[in-house]
Scaffold this active site. Structure first.
Site, PDB file in Angstrom:
ATOM      1  N   ARG A  11      77.052 -70.437 125.215  1.00  9.32           N
ATOM      2  CA  ARG A  11      77.403 -71.355 126.322  1.00  9.32           C
ATOM      3  C   ARG A  11      79.102 -70.636 126.134  1.00  9.32           C
ATOM      4  O   ARG A  11      79.878 -70.138 125.814  1.00  9.32           O
ATOM      5  CB  ARG A  11      77.819 -72.560 125.839  1.00  9.32           C
ATOM      6  CG  ARG A  11      76.124 -73.611 126.331  1.00  9.32           C
ATOM      7  CD  ARG A  11      76.056 -73.861 126.244  1.00  9.32           C
ATOM      8  NE  ARG A  11      77.068 -74.905 126.779  1.00  9.32           N
ATOM      9  CZ  ARG A  11      77.658 -76.174 126.592  1.00  9.32           C
ATOM     10  NH1 ARG A  11      77.207 -76.863 125.765  1.00  9.32           N
ATOM     11  NH2 ARG A  11      78.862 -77.454 127.353  1.00  9.32           N
ATOM     12  N   LYS A  81      72.072 -81.205 119.068  1.00 11.90           N
ATOM     13  CA  LYS A  81      72.249 -82.183 119.532  1.00 11.90           C
ATOM     14  C   LYS A  81      71.776 -82.157 120.673  1.00 11.90           C
ATOM     15  O   LYS A  81      70.882 -83.416 121.181  1.00 11.90           O
ATOM     16  CB  LYS A  81      73.280 -83.364 119.556  1.00 11.90           C
ATOM     17  CG  LYS A  81      74.534 -82.913 120.453  1.00 11.90           C
ATOM     18  CD  LYS A  81      75.195 -84.152 119.871  1.00 11.90           C
ATOM     19  CE  LYS A  81      76.287 -83.345 120.759  1.00 11.90           C
ATOM     20  NZ  LYS A  81      77.748 -84.664 121.053  1.00 11.90           N
ATOM     21  N   ASP A  82      71.912 -80.786 121.141  1.00  8.29           N
ATOM     22  CA  ASP A  82      71.593 -80.554 122.775  1.00  8.29           C
ATOM     23  C   ASP A  82      70.248 -79.883 122.480  1.00  8.29           C
ATOM     24  O   ASP A  82      69.466 -79.980 123.903  1.00  8.29           O
ATOM     25  CB  ASP A  82      72.506 -79.424 123.087  1.00  8.29           C
ATOM     26  CG  ASP A  82      74.042 -80.070 123.637  1.00  8.29           C
ATOM     27  OD1 ASP A  82      73.906 -81.125 123.404  1.00  8.29           O
ATOM     28  OD2 ASP A  82      74.549 -78.962 123.885  1.00  8.29           O
ATOM     29  N   THR A 125      83.669 -91.728 128.276  1.00  9.57           N
ATOM     30  CA  THR A 125      82.107 -91.450 127.228  1.00  9.57           C
ATOM     31  C   THR A 125      81.128 -90.890 128.118  1.00  9.57           C
ATOM     32  O   THR A 125      80.907 -91.994 129.281  1.00  9.57           O
ATOM     33  CB  THR A 125      82.327 -92.283 126.195  1.00  9.57           C
ATOM     34  OG1 THR A 125      80.739 -91.324 125.821  1.00  9.57           O
ATOM     35  CG2 THR A 125      81.280 -93.795 126.615  1.00  9.57           C
ATOM     36  N   ARG A 129      74.582 -93.360 124.855  1.00  4.75           N
ATOM     37  CA  ARG A 129      74.472 -93.843 123.518  1.00  4.75           C
ATOM     38  C   ARG A 129      75.285 -94.235 122.432  1.00  4.75           C
ATOM     39  O   ARG A 129      76.105 -95.776 122.177  1.00  4.75           O
ATOM     40  CB  ARG A 129      74.310 -92.888 122.350  1.00  4.75           C
ATOM     41  CG  ARG A 129      74.109 -92.683 120.802  1.00  4.75           C
ATOM     42  CD  ARG A 129      73.855 -91.757 119.908  1.00  4.75           C
ATOM     43  NE  ARG A 129      75.054 -90.698 120.993  1.00  4.75           N
ATOM     44  CZ  ARG A 129      76.347 -91.240 120.290  1.00  4.75           C
ATOM     45  NH1 ARG A 129      76.428 -91.897 119.253  1.00  4.75           N
ATOM     46  NH2 ARG A 129      77.375 -89.727 119.922  1.00  4.75           N
ATOM     47  N   ARG A 130      76.525 -93.947 123.029  1.00  2.00           N
ATOM     48  CA  ARG A 130      78.336 -94.749 122.791  1.00  2.00           C
ATOM     49  C   ARG A 130      78.871 -95.130 124.077  1.00  2.00           C
ATOM     50  O   ARG A 130      79.301 -96.849 123.197  1.00  2.00           O
ATOM     51  CB  ARG A 130      78.573 -93.418 123.110  1.00  2.00           C
ATOM     52  CG  ARG A 130      79.492 -92.284 122.244  1.00  2.00           C
ATOM     53  CD  ARG A 130      79.896 -91.158 122.614  1.00  2.00           C
ATOM     54  NE  ARG A 130      79.876 -89.758 121.699  1.00  2.00           N
ATOM     55  CZ  ARG A 130      79.894 -89.397 121.360  1.00  2.00           C
ATOM     56  NH1 ARG A 130      80.878 -88.446 122.752  1.00  2.00           N
ATOM     57  NH2 ARG A 130      80.264 -88.009 120.726  1.00  2.00           N
ATOM     58  N   ARG A 151      82.960 -86.299 132.366  1.00  3.09           N
ATOM     59  CA  ARG A 151      82.607 -85.175 132.201  1.00  3.09           C
ATOM     60  C   ARG A 151      84.060 -84.276 131.489  1.00  3.09           C
ATOM     61  O   ARG A 151      85.140 -84.893 131.555  1.00  3.09           O
ATOM     62  CB  ARG A 151      81.437 -84.622 132.958  1.00  3.09           C
ATOM     63  CG  ARG A 151      80.227 -85.090 132.856  1.00  3.09           C
ATOM     64  CD  ARG A 151      79.403 -84.053 133.572  1.00  3.09           C
ATOM     65  NE  ARG A 151      78.963 -83.366 132.693  1.00  3.09           N
ATOM     66  CZ  ARG A 151      78.284 -82.130 133.157  1.00  3.09           C
ATOM     67  NH1 ARG A 151      78.435 -82.294 134.225  1.00  3.09           N
ATOM     68  NH2 ARG A 151      78.870 -81.032 131.841  1.00  3.09           N
ATOM     69  N   GLY A 152      83.340 -83.032 131.610  1.00  3.40           N
ATOM     70  CA  GLY A 152      84.585 -82.058 131.448  1.00  3.40           C
ATOM     71  C   GLY A 152      84.598 -81.898 130.046  1.00  3.40           C
ATOM     72  O   GLY A 152      84.086 -82.480 128.780  1.00  3.40           O
ATOM     73  N   ASN A 153      85.293 -80.813 129.449  1.00  7.96           N
ATOM     74  CA  ASN A 153      85.598 -80.163 128.158  1.00  7.96           C
ATOM     75  C   ASN A 153      86.739 -81.042 127.563  1.00  7.96           C
ATOM     76  O   ASN A 153      87.001 -82.033 128.104  1.00  7.96           O
ATOM     77  CB  ASN A 153      85.794 -78.401 128.195  1.00  7.96           C
ATOM     78  CG  ASN A 153      87.311 -78.728 128.863  1.00  7.96           C
ATOM     79  OD1 ASN A 153      88.665 -79.270 129.222  1.00  7.96           O
ATOM     80  ND2 ASN A 153      87.217 -77.836 129.542  1.00  7.96           N
ATOM     81  N   THR A 156      89.954 -81.664 128.988  1.00 10.65           N
ATOM     82  CA  THR A 156      89.630 -82.325 130.189  1.00 10.65           C
ATOM     83  C   THR A 156      89.974 -83.658 130.029  1.00 10.65           C
ATOM     84  O   THR A 156      90.476 -84.749 129.962  1.00 10.65           O
ATOM     85  CB  THR A 156      88.767 -82.003 131.299  1.00 10.65           C
ATOM     86  OG1 THR A 156      88.829 -80.395 131.253  1.00 10.65           O
ATOM     87  CG2 THR A 156      88.691 -82.975 132.101  1.00 10.65           C
ATOM     88  N   ARG A 157      88.730 -83.944 128.737  1.00 12.17           N
ATOM     89  CA  ARG A 157      88.658 -85.724 128.437  1.00 12.17           C
ATOM     90  C   ARG A 157      89.579 -86.137 127.434  1.00 12.17           C
ATOM     91  O   ARG A 157      90.076 -86.950 127.782  1.00 12.17           O
ATOM     92  CB  ARG A 157      87.302 -85.348 127.682  1.00 12.17           C
ATOM     93  CG  ARG A 157      86.157 -85.818 128.361  1.00 12.17           C
ATOM     94  CD  ARG A 157      85.070 -84.797 127.455  1.00 12.17           C
ATOM     95  NE  ARG A 157      83.865 -84.902 127.642  1.00 12.17           N
ATOM     96  CZ  ARG A 157      82.158 -85.432 128.046  1.00 12.17           C
ATOM     97  NH1 ARG A 157      82.244 -86.432 126.590  1.00 12.17           N
ATOM     98  NH2 ARG A 157      81.409 -84.807 128.143  1.00 12.17           N
ATOM     99  N   CYS A 244      68.203 -86.379 125.533  1.00 10.58           N
ATOM    100  CA  CYS A 244      69.349 -86.154 124.876  1.00 10.58           C
ATOM    101  C   CYS A 244      70.068 -87.369 125.808  1.00 10.58           C
ATOM    102  O   CYS A 244      71.184 -87.693 125.605  1.00 10.58           O
ATOM    103  CB  CYS A 244      70.238 -84.757 124.203  1.00 10.58           C
ATOM    104  SG  CYS A 244      70.007 -84.131 125.852  1.00 10.58           S
TER     105      CYS A 244
END
Length: 319
Positions: A11, A81-82, A125, A129-130, A151-153, A156-157, A244
């Site tokens: 990716r 995990k993806d 988040t 799950r979190r 969302r975001g990279n 960004t977060r 997931c």
């Protein structure tokens, strides 16, 4: 004549590029062949919807797997995990390298820990799950927090906290370590507070099943303990029939007596995103020596969790 470069599908995100770059270096050392990164855009990268809405499972993986099937790349690196829990027959999971830190990490304003967050703190988040576990912890400790879907990279977060839009965000420690952002972390969350996603911190290296020589070369990067652990975690996830984006946490770790590893403990949790109900159980058994044994450990714990009411907590299932 120099050997043809191996093409590694990845990716385009900064985190994916960092992960793939590390694997490329290891494969170069191992095979003596040049490795070139082939950047592939996935649906999960272009969609602006929240992961829980686009179904989560496979959104970051499908395009890479299609490139493998079309022979546009020789192998691909995923965040484990993806990966959907079902493995396609035409592809082989050649290696699961040594796992990074599986924990979740808090990045909060003013260097705070989770317990020190102010009343009504807004915690970002994208993970149900979190949310489930952060809210459950808050409820049991008399805290009031508000989980905010983001969302975001990575940048960004983290930016939401630096700009003051959120009081804190929670991200995977492994990803922060891989992109050199570990110094932003204000607390590594104990797995007793938040169990990670199944496979969190681990990478999956996948290639075409018919490419036996490449699969054999990549297998040198495999860490058998990591593979056994993530196989058990993912087997639990599969047996709960969860994608997931479901609110499932799982972690298998090794219990050692001195230097001798004696047993593997598998912990699992599923809960409602508001944290009002959690089913949290664990099981311990001999360290699995085969994939079948690791999968059995996961299925056994899933059966116990389902008997305790886990099925009703999974949210809407996509049929």
């Amino acid at each position: 004549m120099t050997e043809k470069a191996l093409r590694l599908g990845t990716r385009r995100s900064r985190l994916a590029m960092a992960q793939s770059g590390q694997v490329a270096e290891a494969v170069r050392e191992l095979t003596g062949r040049p490795v070139e990164l082939v950047e592939i855009t996935t649906y999960g990268d272009t969609s602006r919807e929240h992961l829980a809405q686009i179904g989560g499972t496979g959104v970051f993986v499908t395009a890479l797997r299609e490139a493998l099937a079309r022979d546009e790349v020789d192998f691909a690196v995923h965040s484990l995990k993806d990966l959907p829990t079902a493995q396609p027959a035409e592809l082989t999971l050649a290696a699961v390298p040594l796992r990074e830190d599986p924990r979740d990490a808090l990045i909060a304003r003013d260097g705070r820990t989770y317990a020190e967050l102010p009343e009504g703190a807004r915690v970002g988040t994208g993970s149900p799950r979190r949310m489930a576990q952060l809210n459950a912890y808050a409820r049991s400790h008399g805290m009031t927090i508000q989980t905010v879907p983001i969302r975001g990279n990575v940048d960004t977060r983290i930016g939401y906290v630096h700009k003051g839009e959120l009081d804190a965000v929670v991200l995977a420690a492994a990803g922060l370590n891989r992109v050199g952002k570990a110094d932003e972390v204000t607390e590594l969350l104990s797995v007793d507070t938040v169990l990670p996603a199944p496979g969190q911190g681990a990478l999956a290296i996948e290639c075409a099943a018919h490419n036996a020589s490449l699969a054999a070369a990549l297998a040198e990067l495999d860490d058998p303990y990591t593979r056994a652990a993530v196989t058990a975690e993912r087997s639990l996830l599969a047996a709960l029939e969860a994608g997931c984006s479901a609110p499932v946490g799982a972690l298998a770790d090794l219990l050692a007596d001195g230097q001798i590893v004696k047993e593997m403990r598998l912990r699992g949790v599923v809960g409602t995103t508001d944290g009002s109900t959690l089913v949290q159980l664990s099981t311990t058994g001999p360290v699995p020596e085969t994939e079948t044994q690791a999968m059995a450990l996961g299925r056994e714990l899933a059966a116990e969790m389902l008997a305790k009411g886990a099925a009703g907590l999974m949210g809407e299932r996509a049929l």
